[in-house]
Design an enzyme around this catalytic site. Structure first.
Site, PDB file in Angstrom:
ATOM      1  N   GLY A  95      -0.926   3.721   9.901  1.00  0.00           N
ATOM      2  CA  GLY A  95      -0.590   2.599   9.038  1.00  0.00           C
ATOM      3  C   GLY A  95      -0.115   3.113   7.695  1.00  0.00           C
ATOM      4  O   GLY A  95       1.036   3.535   7.544  1.00  0.00           O
ATOM      5  N   ASP A 129       9.529   1.340  -4.029  1.00  0.00           N
ATOM      6  CA  ASP A 129       9.601   1.043  -5.465  1.00  0.00           C
ATOM      7  C   ASP A 129      10.428  -0.217  -5.711  1.00  0.00           C
ATOM      8  O   ASP A 129      10.250  -0.895  -6.713  1.00  0.00           O
ATOM      9  CB  ASP A 129      10.212   2.225  -6.231  1.00  0.00           C
ATOM     10  N   LEU A 134     -11.398 -27.215  -5.029  1.00  0.00           N
ATOM     11  CA  LEU A 134     -11.028 -28.518  -4.470  1.00  0.00           C
ATOM     12  C   LEU A 134     -12.117 -29.094  -3.560  1.00  0.00           C
ATOM     13  O   LEU A 134     -11.999 -30.221  -3.088  1.00  0.00           O
ATOM     14  CB  LEU A 134      -9.701 -28.413  -3.711  1.00  0.00           C
ATOM     15  N   GLU A 169       3.052  -3.615   2.790  1.00  0.00           N
ATOM     16  CA  GLU A 169       3.845  -2.910   1.775  1.00  0.00           C
ATOM     17  C   GLU A 169       2.941  -2.057   0.875  1.00  0.00           C
ATOM     18  O   GLU A 169       3.165  -1.915  -0.315  1.00  0.00           O
ATOM     19  CB  GLU A 169       4.638  -3.926   0.944  1.00  0.00           C
TER      20      GLU A 169
END
Lengths: 397, 362
Positions: free
Chosen positions: A123, A248, A349, A374
């Site tokens: 990963g 980047d 809520l 990412e």
């Protein structure tokens, strides 16, 4: 130059253009495609391909704001719906492959591009990937399994699509042996073997792709086939480092996606509170602020902090400044801040926060992925730590 | 256009102040706190730099640069040196800036020349009150017209009270409206008692009792037009937030450098993720807080009301300062708790950001 937070006219125009699209096209179908996981949101795909992809009418007499404007646009679309945003037909995830492979044509049906990097055993540690590419005759032969390919269904199955596959041409070379290959949709040997069922962003197809003796022409390798055996972190290996450099650019965009979801949550929360006659007071003395007001003000500050870090990383790109540190800062901050904000809104809520009658619960689920993909929170912390401590990747593992 | 770079002129000021903070302020920070005494030479040197004069009225010898952005850039750098000394250096702004912005011509002529004169002259602002219900926009100190004079009654705290000053700007409610009054320190009925607080040891502050303090009607800042106390507080909050960023940056750098030097189990502790990630988080939060401060200051410069942004920036910066200075104490371990090292002082100073409201102005 002077410090300024004034949006350009172009940025405002783009923001309004995508906000309208978010309100009119995305929100009305957001819940439906969350429930109907994996269904192709045809009306959205077609609308976007027809009207959205060319962007707003641009006034070339005023300056554009480059990546900052991109972040503003992404925030609006993800304020609409992050999952539908991800399902947009786009080649952008294919990145540099677009120009090189020449598969992306202006007209015709919608086209998707996907990146296939992650594997069951690799990963964040992309250097550990096991998928192989062997040169045979005048073709590359790919073998391996790729998971978590966003847009993987569209890219592998629909005409015109393509998948950029990371594979090693020489396992003994470590990172230096990793290259990327363009595999056009429907190439024999590339199989779609499954779509993940996820916590959130359910309208986005997250594919598992199997490569079994999948052959692509020699020129489908991106960049050079040359393998550098030395430690790439020291020699400046362009293949691996180049791939890392795309982060980047992409991390501020993911940060902007998170911020869009966070803002959606806060806007809903404010509206629901106002329906109950509760207004957030910014001029009340500390001791008079209710817990709700305190939480809300803190969330607003966190969201704006993340947004400004994101714009800064984008602004640096506009000016050609290296932004590896700042891109990771923005992603780490936005990923975590928005995860917490969307959770807090569900809490504030009360029962309706947990109910599917509102989208708050969906946004909580959608937001979480921004702290994972990412580059996870921890990977981005690692990058920031290395930069601020001036440590190489071998000194701080 | 979104821009994150100061002007060349601002950058020049930042570079100068940064050097001054590192070379002149920081080396004296520890001893100043321990002796509870400001280093006079630093105040004089800072006065030479003209940092406060820069923002004061041009017609009265100031620089006429009212940019809040310039102000926060300066405030962060000074506080990076030391918060107590920074607040002392900036104290003339507490009277000087409101007088520049709202003062009548006679008020400017009375107050400003001393502040831009040959030697350092302190200013002072009495806003905060020693009550947990304190509301800066509705202080309990009251001002009432009595004959041709104002009578002030109330109780203030955290009032900077440096030797060289002669006026204090008192915020009081006049009917339903907060207003400011220029009060000579030696006015009858004004009693000042030195304070000792959790931090800010080197900065002389007092509690003041205002017991029917009489000042002429001309002492009301801005004369008949009065002044906008909300705007003074917005500016104060943003200025203070800028100093919080400076304090945080100081703590961050000390922790970072220590972590790279200190070895445990055969390697610098900075090579352990538990420490490295804490330092990474500090860096992220400090940058984020700084950008919030910049945005709020930019908004002020654009002429907009910045109450909300000032609240967001000051709350965030206060929280960051608390977490970062606490983190620095933690990274230094046992040494973090020892007064020979700066983190414990930085931490005590940073704890005040949730209580100060306004101790400096831009």
């Amino acid at each position: 130059m002077a410090i300024s937070f004034e949006l350009t006219d172009n940025s405002r125009c783009a923001r309004d253009f995508y906000r309208k699209m978010a309100v009119e096209q995305m929100r009305p179908i957001a819940r439906r495609y969350d429930v109907e996981e994996h269904a192709l949101p045809t009306e959205w795909v077609d609308y976007y391909w027809e009207h959205g992809r060319k962007g707003p009418p641009t006034d070339f007499s005023t300056p554009a704001d480059g990546m900052v404007q991109v972040c503003i646009q992404v925030e609006e679309l993800c304020w609409g719906d992050a999952a539908l945003y991800l399902r947009m037909p786009t080649a952008s995830l294919g990145g540099a492959a677009v120009g090189s492979a020449g598969t992306f044509k202006g007209d015709g049906p919608p086209i998707w591009g996907a990146m296939a990097i992650t594997e069951p055993g690799a990963g964040s540690d992309t250097a550990a990937i096991q998928t192989t590419a062997d040169f045979d005759g005048d073709e590359w032969v790919l073998n391996g399994t790729k998971i978590f390919c966003t847009n993987g269904e569209g890219a592998s199955q629909f005409e015109g699509g393509f998948v950029v596959v990371w594979a090693t041409v020489d396992k003994s070379a470590g990172r230096g042996g990793i290259k990327s290959f363009v595999v056009p949709a429907k190439t024999p040997g590339m199989k779609l073997v499954g779509l993940e069922k996820k916590l959130g962003i359910r309208a986005s197809d997250t594919a598992t792709l199997l490569f079994e003796n999948c052959r692509v022409p020699a020129d489908h390798l991106l960049g050079s086939a040359k393998v550098r055996k030395k430690d790439p972190s020291k020699t400046g290996d362009k293949g691996f480092k180049g791939a890392m450099a795309t982060f980047d650019a992409s991390r501020p965009i993911v940060a902007a996606m998170a911020i869009g979801i966070g803002r959606a949550s806060l806007d809903l929360c404010r509206d629901e509170l106002e329906k109950q006659g509760i207004r957030i007071r910014y001029d009340a003395p500390r001791c008079d602020l209710t817990v709700i007001e305190r939480d809300f003000i803190d969330m607003e500050a966190e969201l704006q902090a993340a947004r400004l870090l994101t714009w800064r990383a984008a602004w640096m790109m506009n000016h050609g400044k290296p932004n590896n540190l700042e891109a990771s800062m923005s992603k780490a901050k936005a990923g975590l801040a928005v995860t917490k904000i969307t959770q807090k809104v569900v809490e504030l809520l009360g029962p309706i926060g947990y109910s599917q009658k509102l989208l708050a619960e969906k946004w909580m689920r959608d937001a979480k992925v921004n702290d994972i993909y990412e580059g996870t929170q921890q990977i981005n912390q690692l990058i920031v730590a290395r930069r601020v401590l001036d440590y190489s990747s071998s000194m701080l593992r | 256009m979104i821009e994150f770079e100061p002007t060349e002129e601002q950058q020049l000021i930042v570079d100068t102040v940064r050097q001054f903070a590192a070379n002149e302020i920081r080396p004296q920070a520890h001893d100043a706190a321990e002796s509870r005494k400001l280093p006079e030479n630093v105040l004089a040197q800072a006065h030479e730099l003209g940092l406060v004069a820069l923002g004061l009225d041009e017609a009265h010898g100031g620089g006429g640069d009212r940019s809040a952005v310039t102000g926060v850039l300066i405030a962060e750098e000074l506080a990076y040196g030391d918060l107590a000394i920074a607040l002392a250096i900036l104290s003339p702004s507490l009277t000087g800036l409101p007088v520049t912005e709202f003062g009548t011509d006679p008020q400017k002529a009375e107050i400003l020349p001393a502040l831009v004169g040959p030697s350092f002259c302190a200013g002072s602002l009495a806003l905060i009150e020693p009550d947990f219900r304190f509301d800066p926009f509705r202080p309990t100190t009251r001002a009432a017209l009595d004959g041709g004079d104002y009578t002030l009654r109330g109780h203030k705290c955290f009032v900077p009270w440096l030797d060289s000053g002669d006026h204090v700007l008192v915020i009081a409610m006049e009917d339903d409206d907060p207003q400011a009054f220029l009060v000579p320190r030696n006015t009858k009925g004004l009693a000042a008692t030195p304070e000792r607080n959790l931090g800010l040891d080197a900065l002389p502050t007092v509690e003041i009792e205002l017991d029917d303090v009489r000042v002429p009607a001309s002492a009301r800042l801005g004369g008949d037009a009065g002044c906008d106390v909300h705007s003074i507080i917005d500016r104060g909050r943003i200025a203070l937030a800028a100093t919080a960023v400076g304090v945080s940056r100081a703590a961050f750098e000390i922790a970072r450098d220590y972590a790279k030097e200190r070895e445990a189990f055969g390697a610098p502790i900075a090579t352990k993720q538990a420490i490295a990630f804490k330092i990474a988080d500090m860096a992220i939060e400090i940058d984020a807080a700084r950008l919030l401060v910049w945005e709020a200051a930019w908004l002020l410069d654009s002429g907009a009301k910045a109450t909300r942004e000032a609240v967001l920036a000051s709350r965030q910066a206060a929280q960051v300062a608390l977490v970062v200075t606490d983190g620095a104490v933690q990274v230094l371990g046992g040494y973090g708790y020892i007064r020979d090292y700066l983190p414990e002082m930085l931490h005590r100073n940073a704890c005040g950001y949730t209580n100060f409201e306004t101790l400096t102005l831009i």
